[in-house]
Design an enzyme around this catalytic site. Sequence first.
Site, mmCIF file in Angstrom:
data_model
loop_
_atom_site.group_PDB
_atom_site.id
_atom_site.type_symbol
_atom_site.label_atom_id
_atom_site.label_comp_id
_atom_site.label_asym_id
_atom_site.label_seq_id
_atom_site.Cartn_x
_atom_site.Cartn_y
_atom_site.Cartn_z
ATOM 1 N N LYS A 116 0.806 -1.216 0.000
ATOM 2 C CA LYS A 116 0.000 0.000 0.000
ATOM 3 C C LYS A 116 0.849 1.281 0.000
ATOM 4 O O LYS A 116 0.409 2.337 0.441
ATOM 5 C CB LYS A 116 -0.992 0.022 1.158
ATOM 6 N N HIS B 249 7.354 -6.866 -2.273
ATOM 7 C CA HIS B 249 7.100 -6.240 -0.970
ATOM 8 C C HIS B 249 8.116 -6.729 0.071
ATOM 9 O O HIS B 249 7.980 -6.406 1.252
ATOM 10 C CB HIS B 249 5.701 -6.598 -0.460
ATOM 11 N N ARG C 51 6.368 5.486 1.523
ATOM 12 C CA ARG C 51 5.198 6.352 1.727
ATOM 13 C C ARG C 51 5.009 6.577 3.220
ATOM 14 O O ARG C 51 5.356 5.698 4.030
ATOM 15 C CB ARG C 51 3.959 5.675 1.132
ATOM 16 N N TYR D 25 6.120 8.302 -2.376
ATOM 17 C CA TYR D 25 4.781 8.390 -2.960
ATOM 18 C C TYR D 25 4.351 9.848 -3.040
ATOM 19 O O TYR D 25 3.784 10.298 -4.044
ATOM 20 C CB TYR D 25 3.825 7.593 -2.067
ATOM 21 N N PHE E 126 -4.026 8.719 -11.798
ATOM 22 C CA PHE E 126 -4.946 7.897 -11.014
ATOM 23 C C PHE E 126 -6.233 7.653 -11.797
ATOM 24 O O PHE E 126 -6.758 6.533 -11.815
ATOM 25 C CB PHE E 126 -5.255 8.581 -9.682
ATOM 26 N N MET F 220 -5.622 5.062 -14.619
ATOM 27 C CA MET F 220 -5.420 3.707 -14.117
ATOM 28 C C MET F 220 -6.711 3.138 -13.522
ATOM 29 O O MET F 220 -6.999 1.957 -13.672
ATOM 30 C CB MET F 220 -4.292 3.697 -13.092
ATOM 31 N N LYS G 139 -8.671 5.961 -3.498
ATOM 32 C CA LYS G 139 -8.611 7.425 -3.522
ATOM 33 C C LYS G 139 -7.332 7.937 -4.181
ATOM 34 O O LYS G 139 -7.332 8.928 -4.891
ATOM 35 C CB LYS G 139 -8.705 7.993 -2.101
ATOM 36 N N GLY G 140 -6.219 7.267 -3.892
ATOM 37 C CA GLY G 140 -4.955 7.663 -4.494
ATOM 38 C C GLY G 140 -4.475 9.029 -4.056
ATOM 39 O O GLY G 140 -3.841 9.747 -4.826
#
Length: 312
Positions: free
Chosen positions: A66, A128, A150, A213, A249, A252, A270-271
């Site tokens: 995430k 990850h 992030r 991010y 966003f 995509m 939401k991005g």
Amino acid sequence: MEKPRKKFIDVIDKAIIAGKALDHDEKLFTYKGTFYPVAFCSLEVFRAMETFEARSDDVILAGYPKSGTNWLGQILSDLVATCEKKRPDEAKNVNDEELEEFPYLEIGDIEKYERMKKLPSRRVILTHLCPGNLPKSVFKNKAKILLLIRNPKDVATSFFHFSNKLPALPSHKTWDDFFAAFMTEKMPWGSYFNYISEWNKYATDENVMTITYEELKENRPLGVKNIASFLGISLTEEELQNVVERSSFQSMKKNSEKTHGALGSMLFRKGGVSDWKNLFNEEQNEKMDKVFEERIARTKLGSKLKYDVYCK
């Protein structure tokens, strides 16, 4: 990246079905002290992964869950595909469906790593995993590593919503329950704080580039240019702009069903930045601030996260 990805969607569909059949306490297993989702990973695959031979021109995108790895994965794959199209050798077609693999290194079957030997360079590989759980060849052969980080409050918020949508992961009845789990070692792919601490040891390596991010959200065109430069990819301004536009966003999310199947609606929520303010209470803010200060704040990656800007 906008074409249908049959193998990707097949893996996701199977994981969703498997996850629905598992009780909450059955959804995770441990490998080398870290939790992983049973529906996606297995001990057999981790053992087979040790035989994976990285190439010096591989692009490894590493990011905690995430943190935006699917988004940056789109950018990377698009950059590489655009570059490859300019080459006369058609055998290097990275969109060949027969050679398609699920992009995350640790997800697949035990034969995956043998098949990956047939993939043409340059391979784009997502993960990850902490550096200590990656195949040793990644560092020995100095593959290019793009490390995406992030801020922890938005990671936790996004992970909470994602876990409650994806049956392959343990769900949590309340945000308070999830927060308690996030602040321990009991998360899929392990602790966020361990992840940042471990990757910080490699932050100054010449083959590692770190991007946040948040900075990519602030100025995507500059971020794409910097990534292309790091990878030695030379594109025209028009080609770069097309990559930027396809990685928005909105773009995509619009194509998510075709590119990610059932996972698409779960991934692209939401991005944004600072959604954590809708969930964190004062006590939780103070607790995360304290842990961040103790474990990460004084590290290179910690300063790059601009915690005071995005988490206060």
